[in-house]
Design a protein around this motif. Structure first.
Motif, mmCIF file in Angstrom:
data_model
loop_
_atom_site.group_PDB
_atom_site.id
_atom_site.type_symbol
_atom_site.label_atom_id
_atom_site.label_comp_id
_atom_site.label_asym_id
_atom_site.label_seq_id
_atom_site.Cartn_x
_atom_site.Cartn_y
_atom_site.Cartn_z
ATOM 1 N N ASN A 80 33.232 14.049 -108.938
ATOM 2 C CA ASN A 80 33.624 14.109 -110.340
ATOM 3 C C ASN A 80 34.407 15.396 -110.594
ATOM 4 N N ARG A 81 34.805 15.607 -111.816
ATOM 5 C CA ARG A 81 35.683 16.730 -112.137
ATOM 6 C C ARG A 81 35.045 18.081 -111.795
ATOM 7 N N ASP A 82 33.789 18.264 -112.171
ATOM 8 C CA ASP A 82 33.125 19.533 -111.889
ATOM 9 C C ASP A 82 33.008 19.768 -110.393
ATOM 10 N N GLU A 83 32.688 18.711 -109.656
ATOM 11 C CA GLU A 83 32.553 18.838 -108.205
ATOM 12 C C GLU A 83 33.896 19.115 -107.545
ATOM 13 N N VAL A 84 34.941 18.492 -108.057
ATOM 14 C CA VAL A 84 36.292 18.763 -107.543
ATOM 15 C C VAL A 84 36.622 20.239 -107.676
ATOM 16 N N GLU A 85 36.340 20.789 -108.853
ATOM 17 C CA GLU A 85 36.649 22.199 -109.099
ATOM 18 C C GLU A 85 35.841 23.114 -108.173
ATOM 19 N N LEU A 89 37.339 11.238 -98.691
ATOM 20 C CA LEU A 89 36.859 10.482 -99.855
ATOM 21 C C LEU A 89 36.787 11.313 -101.131
ATOM 22 N N LEU A 90 37.504 12.408 -101.171
ATOM 23 C CA LEU A 90 37.535 13.263 -102.358
ATOM 24 C C LEU A 90 37.868 12.489 -103.639
ATOM 25 N N PRO A 91 38.912 11.647 -103.680
ATOM 26 C CA PRO A 91 39.236 10.960 -104.944
ATOM 27 C C PRO A 91 38.175 9.954 -105.369
ATOM 28 N N GLU A 92 37.435 9.411 -104.401
ATOM 29 C CA GLU A 92 36.496 8.350 -104.706
ATOM 30 C C GLU A 92 35.109 8.869 -105.096
ATOM 31 N N ARG A 93 34.689 10.024 -104.540
ATOM 32 C CA ARG A 93 33.278 10.389 -104.639
ATOM 33 C C ARG A 93 32.952 11.640 -105.459
#
Length: 483
Positions: A61-66, A55-59
């Protein structure tokens, strides 16, 4: 001055990351000449160490992705398995919609709006900056009944065109589903992607206790197979009506490797594999901290030693890599989010769990030897092998052999299976990556090894024997990685 210093440090870190060598600098991924592994176009071996970040794309945000991808890189993961569309419609953390039932994506790709697909672009690019591949599960299997072959082809052309020029893409068809459900749509989706993007590898993620090889091994679009050994313990069916494997073999994920390779001894009536040999890996084994069997949240939970066993059993049986999973990470659990499967830990805390941090030792071990020249060879085990947890799994090349022993029972090995009049032998602890040199051994057919741990008490070990003419390991080294 202080602010300038911090900015300079950050600028240096960003520049270093941007200029560091990436896996695809060795060329695109392809299947090895022996049809069992993945390598780059220049021949450099690639060991798949994946994580189910569904669920990476859904849950996030940008900072959390990084933050997440930086941690993944730090722990050695090089593939993220994600769900691109998990529902119709799918929304992300910003409330942006990805799709509707028409599969016309024009309304959701408007200029001037940071939409769902822009966020997915960002994820792909941030992964690339960390040297990580994105294995895109295009649409989850539960949604296939809503997608006709015509819609599937439309979607395949859209997503294939959007990501065909990204260096870090691996295509994943399916998604926790039997391959014969929606087969025409899966074929249409896969072929539409391959029509616009013939350069990236493609696989199929099947339902638990099945392998993609049963349905798609002969497809021109399938580059390598994937199985899902799943989350059941021995003898646990939980009402499964279409059970696909032999009784009481649920945890034997090494059998799925043999099945996928067309091993006649492991084939099941009605599920015979035909076609050419293709690489395979376990794309969804039992997750760390998930209830055994999934649905009873009071059941025991799979632990770090369980996920290690699944990883080493599968890879030593001949897999081209392995995918790890964690109950909280796969769904990016956090306070305020409705949990599935009894998850109760925030995803960022789960990244400190032991199994998550132990997978890198398997990757380091395999990359220490020419593993793409190796194969599973159970004749290395000279004594009587065991069943279930007593099952030892052996892999060897020309001049090295490695045996995973989960239970800690004494092990007898045939050292004549590899070259060399003498063999250097080490014992590795897969829980912490430590290695101990135990001596030089004569070239004998039956050598016994004993271990210092108690039986089935997290006593899993790897015995490594190498021709004394080779220097894959040092006699003085104490760890695989300096982490």
């Amino acid at each position: 001055m202080k602010k300038f210093t911090i900015s300079l440090v950050l600028l240096t870190a960003i520049t270093t990351l941007a200029t560091a060598q990436k896996p695809w600098d060795n060329g695109a991924l392809r299947v090895s000449d022996n049809h069992q592994y993945l390598v780059h176009s220049n021949g450099t071996p690639f060991f798949w160490l994946g994580n189910t970040a569904w669920l990476l794309p859904e849950r996030l945000n940008r900072d959390e992705v990084e933050f997440f991808l930086a941690r993944e890189h730090e722990e050695g993961y090089n593939v993220e398995q994600i769900q691109v569309l998990n529902a119709i419609p799918t929304f992300n953390v910003y409330g942006q919609q990805a799709n509707d039932e028409t599969f016309d994506f024009a309304p959701y790709t408007q200029a001037g709006t940071y939409g769902y697909w822009d966020h997915l672009d960002y994820i792909v690019d941030m992964a690339a900056a960390q040297g990580i591949y994105i294995a895109m599960d295009c649409i989850w299997g539960s949604q296939i009944s809503k997608m006709t072959p015509e819609k599937a082809a439309r979607y395949g052309h859209f997503i294939g065109t959007r990501y065909k020029d990204k260096p870090n893409i691996i295509w994943m068809i399916g998604g926790d589903i039997m391959g014969d459900k929606g087969m025409d749509s899966w074929d249409a989706l896969a072929r539409a992607i391959k029509e616009v993007d013939p350069n990236h590898l493609m696989t199929f993620h099947p339902r638990g206790r099945t392998t993609s090889a049963w349905w798609f091994n002969d497809r021109e679009w399938l580059d390598f197979n994937m199985f899902q050994s799943g989350h059941r313990r021995y003898g646990q069916r939980n009402g499964d009506g279409d059970y696909t494997i032999r009784d009481n073999t649920e945890e034997d994920n090494w059998r799925f490797v043999a099945m996928s390779f067309g091993d006649k001894q492991e084939q099941i009536a009605g599920r015979e594999v035909t076609g050419a040999l293709k690489p395979v890996l376990d794309g969804e084994p039992s997750y760390e901290d998930i209830p055994q069997g999934l649905h009873d949240f009071t059941a025991p939970r799979w632990q770090d030693y369980d996920v290690r066993r699944y990883a080493y059993w599968s890879v030593f049986a001949g897999s081209c890599g392995h995918t790890y999973g964690h109950n909280s990470i796969m769904q990016f659990m956090r306070p305020g989010v409705l949990a599935s499967f009894g998850a109760g830990k925030a995803w960022w805390d789960a990244m400190n769990d032991p199994g998550y941090r132990q997978m890198k030792y398997l990757k380091a071990l395999m990359l220490s030897v020419p593993f793409t020249e190796g194969k599973n060879d159970q004749t290395v085990i000279a004594g009587q092998n065991g069943d279930r947890y007593d099952r030892a799994i052996a892999t060897r090349g020309t001049d090295y052999l490695m045996v995973y022993n989960y239970s800690g029972k004494p092990l007898r090995l045939d050292l004549t299976k590899i070259t060399g009049k003498k063999k250097n032998v080490w014992v590795m602890n897969p829980a912490d990556g430590t290695v101990v040199y135990i001596g030089e051994y004569d070239n004998k057919k039956d050598v016994e090894f004993t271990f210092d741990g108690a039986y089935l008490r997290q006593s899993d070990r790897v015995v490594i024997a190498v021709d004394t003419d080779k220097d894959y390991f040092s006699k003085t080294q104490t760890r695989l990685l300096n982490d």
